[in-house]
Design an enzyme around this catalytic site. Structure first.
Site, PDB file in Angstrom:
ATOM      1  N   HIS A 122       0.088  20.291 -13.966  1.00  0.00           N
ATOM      2  CA  HIS A 122      -0.929  19.084 -14.160  1.00  0.00           C
ATOM      3  C   HIS A 122       0.173  17.795 -13.936  1.00  0.00           C
ATOM      4  CE1 HIS A 122      -3.963  21.458 -15.980  1.00  0.00           C
ATOM      5  NE2 HIS A 122      -2.854  22.006 -16.497  1.00  0.00           N
ATOM      6  N   SER A 145      12.142  -2.401   4.014  1.00  0.00           N
ATOM      7  CA  SER A 145      10.910  -3.482   3.978  1.00  0.00           C
ATOM      8  C   SER A 145      11.406  -4.674   4.621  1.00  0.00           C
ATOM      9  CB  SER A 145      10.654  -3.700   2.407  1.00  0.00           C
ATOM     10  OG  SER A 145      10.034  -4.839   2.289  1.00  0.00           O
ATOM     11  N   LYS A 202      14.390  -1.645  -0.413  1.00  0.00           N
ATOM     12  CA  LYS A 202      13.356  -0.426  -0.247  1.00  0.00           C
ATOM     13  C   LYS A 202      13.963   0.630   0.616  1.00  0.00           C
ATOM     14  CE  LYS A 202       9.647  -0.173  -1.419  1.00  0.00           C
ATOM     15  NZ  LYS A 202       8.382  -1.099  -1.168  1.00  0.00           N
ATOM     16  N   GLU A 247       5.402  10.197   4.659  1.00  0.00           N
ATOM     17  CA  GLU A 247       3.987   9.623   4.679  1.00  0.00           C
ATOM     18  C   GLU A 247       3.016   9.834   5.567  1.00  0.00           C
ATOM     19  OE1 GLU A 247       4.712   5.999   1.231  1.00  0.00           O
ATOM     20  OE2 GLU A 247       5.145   5.527   3.450  1.00  0.00           O
TER      21      GLU A 247
END
Ligand code: ARG
Length: 462
Positions: A156, A277, A283, A290
């Site tokens: 979980h 970024s 970043k 992804e």
């Protein structure tokens, strides 16, 4: 008279129809398979005395020449030729004349395209299997270095029990082994030649299907020629296998994305696979992971697209089947790229797991509560009572603002005298190593898993 197969040509409406009808922009990718299939077919026709030896020689020479033209970028793929089969035959006849017109004897584009597509899928099954082996080997090398690296195991997405990083990686290795086996077993089932089915019913010519199948590397021929020209189960299997392998990759990517966040800090993905970024200088976005996760949806779409095309098709060939290739090409290209990129990303020297952060995380969430209960059970405490006592220990740790693993034997004695001697059970490392059952996370069990994977890898002929 035009030699087009439909329409009377000329009008603008016909140009739109021609484009709609044509598949050459997609099936040009099958040129190699089409040429190999045609050479094998012509050789067989000559061996059976259906065409002359000289015709076969001219055909083979002509097709080799066309292959060179395509590979040098000199071949012009034109919509007016409709598909790769017509384009090659037309050019062949331009090059060698009369003999070129004999190539299509005892054959139809229906068995021709089924043959080309099967050959292509069989090769891709093998290519995917090899990429999976490479990934498994890369993961295994990392696992071997981390049999003692502790991390929290999750259920979980909550801290559950301490495991080793090797154990976590071996879970993925097990998935990728099954993916490998699926591609291999599809190859065995689908590796049968449809050539000789002709349009749907076979041919009155005295052909030798076994000979062409053998030359092209098939294990045999389709039992029923009509099945051979009309089913695409081999393509659907490839799509399903790709969907599932990509699912496994996607789950792994999801974890790497989570783990590389500041909240987890379990891994630093090599700069090669992250981007900065445009406005936030700090970043390091895990773009490659992804994208692999993101492309998964398109592969599922490819699978559903072909299933939908197939579901209501009457036997045998229908033009709907021309829509079968795009989704398969797309899915296998995407999986192949994803496997190659993922393997490089995870194997990159600059992709580093942070053992310290993982160990620190093991000291949050009272990971050893089950161990305390299990140890109490071994001392004769009934399970329900042991569970209750362990919950009390967790409450005490919370009250003191420490992790359960930091409680002392005096703390435990305060809850129940019988617990005092069980302080050893609170240690996270001991907890991992206690799970010695087959397939478990203890170092001994993980080493056994590694040995099994190594033995399996030795049996794979590359
Ligand atoms: N381009 C076609 C396809 O991909 C080849 C087969 C055409 N056969 C036919 N009977 N029209 O399916």
């Amino acid at each position: 008279m035009s030699d087009k197969l439909w329409g009377d040509g000329g009008e603008e409406g016909d140009a739109l129809l021609d484009r709609f009808n044509a598949s050459i922009d997609v099936d040009r990718a099958l040129y190699r398979e089409d040429i190999e299939g045609s050479i094998a077919h012509a050789r067989m026709l000559a061996a059976q005395g259906i065409i002359a030896d000289d015709d076969f020689k001219a055909i083979a020479r002509g097709l080799e020449q066309i292959k060179g033209e395509i590979e040098r970028g000199e071949f012009e793929f034109r919509v007016c030729d409709e598909d790769i089969h017509m384009a090659l035959e037309k050019r062949l006849t331009e090059l060698i004349g009369e003999a070129g017109k004999r190539l299509h004897t005892a054959r139809s584009r229906n068995d021709q395209v089924a043959l080309d597509f099967r050959l292509w899928c069989m090769r891709q099954n093998r290519a995917m299997a090899l990429l999976l082996v490479k990934l498994i080997k890369t993961l295994l090398a990392i696992a071997k270095a981390h049999t003692q690296t502790l991390m929290p195991g999750f259920t979980h997405l909550q801290h559950a029990q301490p495991i080793s990083l090797a154990y976590h990686l071996l879970a993925y290795i097990a998935m990728f082994i099954r993916d490998f086996e699926r591609f291999e077993s599809s190859r065995k089932r689908c590796n049968i030649s449809p050539l000789g089915g002709a349009a749907l019913a076979g041919t009155p010519h005295d052909i030798d299907r076994q000979a062409t199948a053998k030359e092209l590397g098939f294990d045999g021929v389709t039992l029923n020629a009509m099945d051979g020209v009309s089913d695409r189960d081999f393509a659907l299997e490839a799509l399903f296998n790709a969907s599932l392998a990509q699912t496994h990759l996607s789950r792994f990517c999801e974890e790497l994305i989570l783990w590389s966040s500041s909240e987890f800090g379990f891994v630093k993905i090599s700069d090669r696979f992250t981007t900065g970024s445009s406005i936030m200088p700090q970043k390091r976005n895990p773009d490659a992971a992804e994208l692999i996760r993101g492309k998964t949806g398109r592969i599922y779409g490819d699978l559903i697209a072909l299933f939908t095309t197939m579901k209501a098709l009457p036997l045998a060939y229908n033009k709907d089947l021309q829509e079968d290739k795009q989704s398969v090409f797309d899915a296998l290209k995407t999986l192949g790229d994803s496997l190659a990129i993922f393997t490089e990303m995870i194997g990159d020297k600059e992709t580093k797991f942070n053992a310290e952060a993982m160990l620190k995380a093991c000291k949050r969430g009272h990971l050893t509560a089950t161990d305390l209960a299990d140890a109490a059970v071994k001392k004769g405490v009934a399970f329900r009572d042991a569970h209750h006592l362990a919950r009390k220990a967790v409450a005490l740790a919370d009250q003191k603002g420490v992790d359960l693993s930091d409680l002392t034997s005096a703390d435990l004695a305060q809850i129940d005298g019988r617990l005092a001697v069980l302080v050893f059970a609170l240690d996270v490392f001991a907890s991992m190593n206690a799970r010695t059952s087959e397939g478990g996370t203890a170092t001994s069990a993980v080493e056994a898993q590694i040995a099994k994977v190594e033995a399996l890898l030795k049996t794979i002929a590359l």
